[in-house]
Design a protein around this motif. Structure first.
Motif, PDB file in Angstrom:
ATOM      1  N   ARG A 334     -32.028  10.806  24.512  1.00 36.10           N
ATOM      2  CA  ARG A 334     -32.379  10.016  25.691  1.00 36.10           C
ATOM      3  C   ARG A 334     -31.686  10.540  26.945  1.00 36.10           C
ATOM      4  O   ARG A 334     -32.272  10.558  28.021  1.00 36.10           O
ATOM      5  N   TRP A 335     -30.447  10.964  26.793  1.00 33.15           N
ATOM      6  CA  TRP A 335     -29.703  11.498  27.945  1.00 33.15           C
ATOM      7  C   TRP A 335     -30.371  12.762  28.462  1.00 33.15           C
ATOM      8  O   TRP A 335     -30.517  12.961  29.670  1.00 33.15           O
ATOM      9  N   ARG A 336     -30.794  13.628  27.549  1.00 37.83           N
ATOM     10  CA  ARG A 336     -31.422  14.883  27.951  1.00 37.83           C
ATOM     11  C   ARG A 336     -32.706  14.635  28.741  1.00 37.83           C
ATOM     12  O   ARG A 336     -32.939  15.245  29.782  1.00 37.83           O
ATOM     13  N   ALA A 337     -33.543  13.729  28.257  1.00 35.48           N
ATOM     14  CA  ALA A 337     -34.836  13.489  28.897  1.00 35.48           C
ATOM     15  C   ALA A 337     -34.721  12.616  30.134  1.00 35.48           C
ATOM     16  O   ALA A 337     -35.422  12.808  31.118  1.00 35.48           O
ATOM     17  N   ASP A 338     -33.867  11.610  30.089  1.00 35.40           N
ATOM     18  CA  ASP A 338     -33.647  10.630  31.157  1.00 35.40           C
ATOM     19  C   ASP A 338     -34.798   9.641  31.272  1.00 35.40           C
ATOM     20  O   ASP A 338     -34.591   8.485  31.597  1.00 35.40           O
ATOM     21  N   ARG A 339     -36.029  10.096  30.987  1.00 33.96           N
ATOM     22  CA  ARG A 339     -37.207   9.245  31.091  1.00 33.96           C
ATOM     23  C   ARG A 339     -38.160   9.550  29.948  1.00 33.96           C
ATOM     24  O   ARG A 339     -37.961  10.498  29.187  1.00 33.96           O
TER      25      ARG A 339
END
Length: 433
Positions: A334-339
């Protein structure tokens, strides 16, 4: 007889009679119309600016005084002729003046159908707010971003770009804006209305996150007939009027706010180590002042801290041992994608489901290279809508979406997970690379 058919690049004889040009499908026809609309929008803006300049010149020649009166007259003329409001006419005039005179590269992209009219409107609104010295740098990147991204992604990307370039003044601008925080009520129809809270965006996201989590716990209970939106509204009203959540179910009473803050770790300790071009970022919000990030990372357990440090110790895969990603891997995905990694989607990753691109039933692994956050809607489309979704190997998390008509869309993650390797130095010792 003169044979003027083009030569076949393969060397074979080219038969004009047998040549069948590609037939546009239904999507091609829609896209062609959209490109034509962009071209007409550009032509309209050019003509609006020409009309404005001609009327200003004519007014000056006739000795008409107050420029504000002349500008208002031009707005009224345009609004009456196009049968739109004066506000809309004023917006059109401002957009035309900006694109024709200050941002011609954006106008050219609109004329060529490479961006939409909405892209152009957002570009003018945001770039006009930047310092004059930054505009040449911003506009060059903004046009490239507009040509590559959907409207929602473009808006967020341009805001982040401007915030990073202006990060040296972010502290002062945030402090000045925070001084204008307020609350107001707007009346609506049928005895309803809106309560508007203008406050720092980090706090607003935390409020929304907590209320949403509480509402989900309540709607999951037996016999609950209210929608999620209705329960959220009722919770806010109860909290502000009663001042407590004593009457809420036990499953919702202990929920607290959650905000993800990503901070270059050395910036937390030393102002000199803070890079002006790499400000702290809040998931779903964007760059924030360093002082605010230090406050959020000050030790309160309700804030999840992600520190960008080489010695990560991150869990990257559990293979086929388990379907559900472990907490550390889920946070990293989730942190990598942010969205949401659906094309153009703006749903924060914290509210998304972690999807296996190669499905578990098809022997997909629970690994960083096979997982990405998708909102419920895009997850449903991916699994049931004949779309082919794969994570591009070596891309750092980019998803390739192939539509049922064969069109390709690539969605890039907000961040890259750092990869560290070692290289053998000339003296034979291991050295970091």
């Amino acid at each position: 007889m003169i044979d003027d058919a083009p030569p076949d690049p393969t060397g074979a004889e080219w038969d004009a009679v047998d040549h069948v040009p590609p037939v546009p499908d239904a999507v091609d026809l829609v896209l062609e119309t959209a490109a034509m609309m962009a071209t007409f929008a550009a032509e309209r803006l050019v003509r609006v600016d020409a009309m404005r300049r001609e009327m200003l010149t004519d007014a000056a020649a006739r000795g008409v005084g107050l420029r504000e009166v002349v500008e208002r007259s031009i707005r009224l003329e345009l609004a009456a002729g196009m049968r739109i409001t004066e506000y809309a006419a004023g917006r059109l005039i401002l957009q035309a003046e900006a694109l024709v005179n200050r941002y011609p590269t954006a106008l050219d992209a609109l004329w060529g159908g490479r961006i939409t009219e909405r892209h152009a409107e957002i570009l003018v609104d945001l770039v006009d707010q930047t310092d004059g010295d930054l505009r040449p740098v911003v506009i060059e990147r903004a046009v490239a971003l507009a040509e590559a991204e959907p409207v929602g992604t473009f808006r967020r990307g341009l805001r982040d770009l401007i915030a990073r370039l202006e990060s040296r003044t972010l502290e002062q601008r945030h402090a000045a804006a925070a001084a204008d925080r307020r609350i107001s009520v707007e009346a609506g129809a049928d005895g309803m209305g809106s309560l508007l809270l203008y406050a720092p965006i980090v706090e607003l996201h935390a409020i929304h996150g907590r209320v949403t989590a509480m509402a989900k716990a309540i709607t999951a209970g037996d016999g609950e007939t209210r929608t999620l939106d209705q329960v959220r509204a009722d919770i806010v009203a109860d909290l502000l009027i009663d001042g407590s959540t004593d009457h809420t179910p036990a499953s919702a009473s202990g929920i607290r706010a959650s905000v993800v803050v990503t901070v270059p770790v050395l910036s937390l300790f030393d102002d000199e180590a803070a890079s002006p071009g790499d400000p702290p970022v809040v998931e779903g919000v964007g760059p924030i002042p360093l002082s605010r990030a230090r406050e959020l990372c000050g030790g309160d357990a309700k804030w999840m801290r992600v520190l960008t440090h080489p010695e990560t110790g991150m869990v990257l895969s559990v293979g086929r041992d388990r379907y559900e990603p472990p907490a550390a891997l889920r946070r990293l995905v989730r942190w990598r994608a942010d969205r949401c990694m659906g094309p153009g989607c703006g749903m924060p990753a914290s509210r998304c489901e972690v999807d296996h691109q190669i499905r578990w039933v098809d022997q997909g692994e629970t690994a960083l290279e096979n997982t990405a956050p998708l909102c419920k809607g895009h997850h449903l489309v991916k699994d049931n809508g004949q779309w082919k979704v794969t994570q591009i190997p070596g891309s750092g998390g980019a998803l390739e979406w192939i539509s049922p008509t064969g069109r390709r869309y690539v969605v890039q993650p907000e961040r890259r997970v750092p990869v560290f390797a070692s290289s053998r130095s000339f003296d034979g010792s291991d050295a970091p690379f």
